[in-house]
Design a protein around this motif. Structure first.
Motif, PDB file in Angstrom:
ATOM      1  N   ALA A  10       0.838  -1.205   0.000  1.00 29.27           N
ATOM      2  CA  ALA A  10       0.000   0.000   0.000  1.00 29.27           C
ATOM      3  C   ALA A  10       0.869   1.249   0.000  1.00 29.27           C
ATOM      4  O   ALA A  10       0.578   2.231  -0.700  1.00 29.27           O
ATOM      5  N   THR A  11       1.943   1.228   0.767  1.00 31.58           N
ATOM      6  CA  THR A  11       2.861   2.371   0.808  1.00 31.58           C
ATOM      7  C   THR A  11       3.529   2.563  -0.549  1.00 31.58           C
ATOM      8  O   THR A  11       3.667   3.688  -1.029  1.00 31.58           O
ATOM      9  N   LEU A  12       3.927   1.484  -1.183  1.00 32.43           N
ATOM     10  CA  LEU A  12       4.534   1.564  -2.508  1.00 32.43           C
ATOM     11  C   LEU A  12       3.553   2.179  -3.506  1.00 32.43           C
ATOM     12  O   LEU A  12       3.930   3.045  -4.291  1.00 32.43           O
ATOM     13  N   GLY A  13       2.306   1.769  -3.458  1.00 37.47           N
ATOM     14  CA  GLY A  13       1.290   2.345  -4.333  1.00 37.47           C
ATOM     15  C   GLY A  13       1.112   3.829  -4.083  1.00 37.47           C
ATOM     16  O   GLY A  13       0.992   4.625  -5.020  1.00 37.47           O
ATOM     17  N   TRP A  14       1.107   4.232  -2.826  1.00 38.44           N
ATOM     18  CA  TRP A  14       0.965   5.646  -2.471  1.00 38.44           C
ATOM     19  C   TRP A  14       2.147   6.454  -3.008  1.00 38.44           C
ATOM     20  O   TRP A  14       1.974   7.521  -3.580  1.00 38.44           O
ATOM     21  N   LEU A  15       3.350   5.933  -2.833  1.00 38.44           N
ATOM     22  CA  LEU A  15       4.545   6.627  -3.322  1.00 38.44           C
ATOM     23  C   LEU A  15       4.560   6.727  -4.843  1.00 38.44           C
ATOM     24  O   LEU A  15       4.974   7.739  -5.405  1.00 38.44           O
ATOM     25  N   ASN A  16       4.106   5.692  -5.522  1.00 38.75           N
ATOM     26  CA  ASN A  16       4.080   5.714  -6.988  1.00 38.75           C
ATOM     27  C   ASN A  16       3.085   6.722  -7.533  1.00 38.75           C
ATOM     28  O   ASN A  16       3.204   7.149  -8.681  1.00 38.75           O
TER      29      ASN A  16
END
Length: 64
Positions: A10-16
């Motif tokens: 989820a954090t990776l998606g937010w950063l992307n």
């Protein structure tokens, strides 16, 4: 980024989803009044070196 994705997808998606421009300017002082700061160092060096920049170092040293 892969390490972050391994920990929390989820954090990776937010950063992307964050604009790449934001990533590029996050370390700069927010009082800067222009978005693009360029440096003419290379052009200055090229004009100073002039005709010598196409010579090999050995020929350059022999002439000087």
């Amino acid at each position: 980024m892969k390490d972050i994705g391994d920990i929390d997808k989820a954090t990776l998606g937010w950063l992307n989803n964050i604009n790449a421009k934001t990533w590029g300017i996050y370390l700069f002082d927010n009082q800067v009044e222009v978005e693009n700061v360029t440096n003419n160092l290379v052009e200055s060096l090229n004009s100073w070196v002039g005709k010598y920049k196409s010579m090999s170092i050995i020929i350059f040293l022999e002439k000087e």
